[in-house]
Design a protein around this motif. Structure first.
Motif, PDB file in Angstrom:
ATOM      1  N   TYR A 166     -43.234 102.809  25.684  1.00 43.06           N
ATOM      2  CA  TYR A 166     -44.687 102.648  25.573  1.00 43.06           C
ATOM      3  C   TYR A 166     -45.057 101.959  24.269  1.00 43.06           C
ATOM      4  CZ  TYR A 166     -44.495 107.077  28.348  1.00 43.06           C
ATOM      5  OH  TYR A 166     -44.215 108.079  29.233  1.00 43.06           O
ATOM      6  N   ASN A 168     -49.027 101.385  22.402  1.00 39.20           N
ATOM      7  CA  ASN A 168     -49.947 102.457  21.984  1.00 39.20           C
ATOM      8  C   ASN A 168     -50.769 103.017  23.142  1.00 39.20           C
ATOM      9  OD1 ASN A 168     -49.073 101.140  19.481  1.00 39.20           O
ATOM     10  ND2 ASN A 168     -50.533 102.530  18.531  1.00 39.20           N
ATOM     11  N   THR A 186     -53.430 112.504  15.160  1.00 43.38           N
ATOM     12  CA  THR A 186     -53.023 111.494  14.165  1.00 43.38           C
ATOM     13  C   THR A 186     -53.324 110.087  14.657  1.00 43.38           C
ATOM     14  OG1 THR A 186     -50.806 111.345  15.118  1.00 43.38           O
ATOM     15  CG2 THR A 186     -51.101 112.919  13.305  1.00 43.38           C
ATOM     16  N   TYR A 221     -52.674  98.175  22.582  1.00 46.88           N
ATOM     17  CA  TYR A 221     -53.199  99.416  23.176  1.00 46.88           C
ATOM     18  C   TYR A 221     -53.160  99.321  24.697  1.00 46.88           C
ATOM     19  CZ  TYR A 221     -54.594 100.448  18.441  1.00 46.88           C
ATOM     20  OH  TYR A 221     -54.558 100.683  17.084  1.00 46.88           O
TER      21      TYR A 221
HETATM   22  N1  UFG Z   1     -54.501 104.261  11.475  1.00 48.81           N
HETATM   23  C1  UFG Z   1     -55.459 104.245  10.471  1.00 48.81           C
HETATM   24  N2  UFG Z   1     -56.129 105.403  10.219  1.00 48.81           N
HETATM   25  C2  UFG Z   1     -55.893 106.556  10.909  1.00 48.81           C
HETATM   26  C3  UFG Z   1     -54.923 106.554  11.941  1.00 48.81           C
HETATM   27  C4  UFG Z   1     -54.239 105.383  12.200  1.00 48.81           C
HETATM   28  O1  UFG Z   1     -55.688 103.234   9.814  1.00 48.81           O
HETATM   29  O2  UFG Z   1     -56.544 107.580  10.603  1.00 48.81           O
HETATM   30  C5  UFG Z   1     -53.785 103.005  11.798  1.00 48.81           C
HETATM   31  C6  UFG Z   1     -52.294 103.125  11.614  1.00 48.81           C
HETATM   32  O3  UFG Z   1     -51.947 102.860  10.280  1.00 48.81           O
HETATM   33  C7  UFG Z   1     -51.794 102.076  12.601  1.00 48.81           C
HETATM   34  C8  UFG Z   1     -52.828 102.092  13.720  1.00 48.81           C
HETATM   35  O4  UFG Z   1     -53.978 102.715  13.153  1.00 48.81           O
HETATM   36  O5  UFG Z   1     -51.813 100.822  12.006  1.00 48.81           O
HETATM   37  C9  UFG Z   1     -52.405 102.870  14.930  1.00 48.81           C
HETATM   38  O6  UFG Z   1     -51.912 104.156  14.505  1.00 48.81           O
HETATM   39  P1  UFG Z   1     -51.576 105.346  15.493  1.00 48.81           P
HETATM   40  O7  UFG Z   1     -51.165 106.508  14.644  1.00 48.81           O
HETATM   41  O8  UFG Z   1     -52.688 105.530  16.444  1.00 48.81           O
HETATM   42  O9  UFG Z   1     -50.341 104.826  16.356  1.00 48.81           O
HETATM   43  P2  UFG Z   1     -48.951 104.157  15.871  1.00 48.81           P
HETATM   44  O10 UFG Z   1     -49.065 102.691  15.987  1.00 48.81           O
HETATM   45  O11 UFG Z   1     -48.484 104.742  14.599  1.00 48.81           O
HETATM   46  O12 UFG Z   1     -48.025 104.660  17.069  1.00 48.81           O
HETATM   47  C10 UFG Z   1     -46.687 104.852  16.876  1.00 48.81           C
HETATM   48  C11 UFG Z   1     -45.917 104.150  17.978  1.00 48.81           C
HETATM   49  C12 UFG Z   1     -45.917 104.928  19.246  1.00 48.81           C
HETATM   50  C13 UFG Z   1     -45.581 106.344  18.977  1.00 48.81           C
HETATM   51  C14 UFG Z   1     -46.546 106.909  18.011  1.00 48.81           C
HETATM   52  C15 UFG Z   1     -46.210 108.327  17.713  1.00 48.81           C
HETATM   53  O13 UFG Z   1     -46.455 102.886  18.212  1.00 48.81           O
HETATM   54  O14 UFG Z   1     -44.944 104.420  20.101  1.00 48.81           O
HETATM   55  O15 UFG Z   1     -46.455 106.201  16.794  1.00 48.81           O
HETATM   56  O16 UFG Z   1     -47.319 109.104  17.727  1.00 48.81           O
HETATM   57  F1  UFG Z   1     -45.570 107.067  20.129  1.00 48.81           F
END
Ligand code: UFG
Length: 325
Positions: A166, A168, A186, A221
């Motif tokens: 996956y 996002n 998170t 996404y």
């Molecule tokens: N972000 C912010 N502020 C926040 C939360 C997130 O700026 O409060 C940013 C992050 O830095 C990132 C983007 O938003 O750049 C997306 O962050 P997410 O935490 O929503 O998701 P991630 O891209 O970190 O997801 C990753 C992987 C998934 C995995 C997941 C685990 O892409 O495959 O982490 O939860 F499942």
């Protein structure tokens, strides 16, 4: 009968709903630690833990399970760095228990929830399935370990699998029956929505100095209902005798963190306070999928993954969850 492990969680419950619509017989297995009893709306349910092999055996003995979809895992990247033991025990050891009992009971098909986090820091964008897999945190490692284990198992035993990597996962069920509900949360979109309803003071942008058009990270996404649909197509693929493989699931489009916030302001018509902070450790600058393989092989196409639909559906669900008019 399809066993859905983690079927009371976010992606699991959406897949359960789609399987139910298609008339599949469903058994949900969940320990309800992170899953929600409120999401147990379709099929049979058993409250069980993958840690307990005896309990697993009794479930496989009792029910005519022919395929397993495995969603249950810990997913918090930061926590996986500070508490790797928790991740390796739950995501690896407990999954091995499941696989071993599946083999004892001659269950032949396995759909595994993997992640783009198995690729680590991208060396090329978009990321296709042949991109090197070098995870940069224990969460990604734990998922890659299972990918390797199921490859070996399928070579040795009468067993086939699909690993779905996956990008996002986002959005919520169009009928508003289920949606994203993590504790602690998170992920970006639900956190921005929390800021929109003043459940949080603000949304913190983790880093504004990335090499992207507006300095914030880019992600691909994909709507959770499109993910659910990919699982069903993967199941049909294995049931028709096709060979084990792995697929990316994404839209092949990326949005920056600022674009997500702007779209959320537009859809919710609310003010959202934004605070710019430093980078979050372990964040890649850009993660965008190449998803040609799943489109060509499974005839899968995202149907709900426009940014509008993702954020509108997430907003509808978020209001319901938080009892907002
Ligand atoms: N972000 C912010 N502020 C926040 C939360 C997130 O700026 O409060 C940013 C992050 O830095 C990132 C983007 O938003 O750049 C997306 O962050 P997410 O935490 O929503 O998701 P991630 O891209 O970190 O997801 C990753 C992987 C998934 C995995 C997941 C685990 O892409 O495959 O982490 O939860 F499942």
């Amino acid at each position: 009968m399809v066993l859905i492990v983690g079927g009371a969680g976010y992606i699991g419950s959406h897949t359960v709903k789609e399987l139910h619509k298609k008339g599949h017989e469903i058994l949900v297995l969940d320990n309800l630690v992170h899953g929600h009893k409120e999401f147990l709306k379709w099929g049979k349910f058993v409250n069980a833990d993958l840690e307990n092999i005896k309990q697993l055996r009794s479930i496989f003995k009792k029910y005519p399970i022919t395929s397993v979809m495995h969603f249950a895992s810990y997913i918090n990247v930061g926590e996986s760095v500070t508490d790797p033991k928790k991740y390796y025990i739950n995501n690896v050891t407990n999954t091995l228990n499941l696989l071993n009992v599946m083999i004892e009971y001659s269950v032949r098909h396995f759909i595994f929830s993997s992640t783009c986090a198995t690729y680590g820091t991208p060396v090329s964008i978009p990321i296709d399935e042949n991109h090197p897999q070098n995870p940069i945190n224990p969460y990604g490692q734990s998922k890659l370990m299972i990918e390797k284990i199921i490859e070996d198992y399928s070579n040795a035993y009468d067993f086939s699998y699909v690993s779905l990597r996956y990008f996002n996962a986002s959005g919520a069920d169009q009928d508003g029956e289920i949606g994203e509900w993590h504790n602690p949360e998170t992920h970006l979109i639900p956190i921005v929505l929390d800021a929109a309803i003043n459940k949080r003071d603000s949304i913190e942008i983790y880093g504004t100095d990335y090499d992207t058009p507006d300095g914030t990270c880019i992600r691909d996404y994909i709507h959770v209902t499109d993910l659910a649909d990919a699982h069903i197509k993967a199941l049909e693929f294995l049931e028709s005798g096709e060979k084990s493989t792995a697929f990316n699931i994404g839209t092949e489009n990326g949005y920056t963190v600022r674009e997500i916030i702007e779209k959320t302001i537009e859809i919710t018509k609310r003010e959202i306070k934004v605070v710019e902070t430093g980078r979050r450790e372990g964040d890649a600058t850009t993660l965008i999928s190449k998803s040609t393989k799943i489109k060509d092989t499974l005839k899968w196409e995202p149907q709900h993954s426009s940014l509008n639909e993702i954020i509108q559906s997430a907003w509808n669900w978020h209001k319901k969850l938080n009892k907002i008019e």
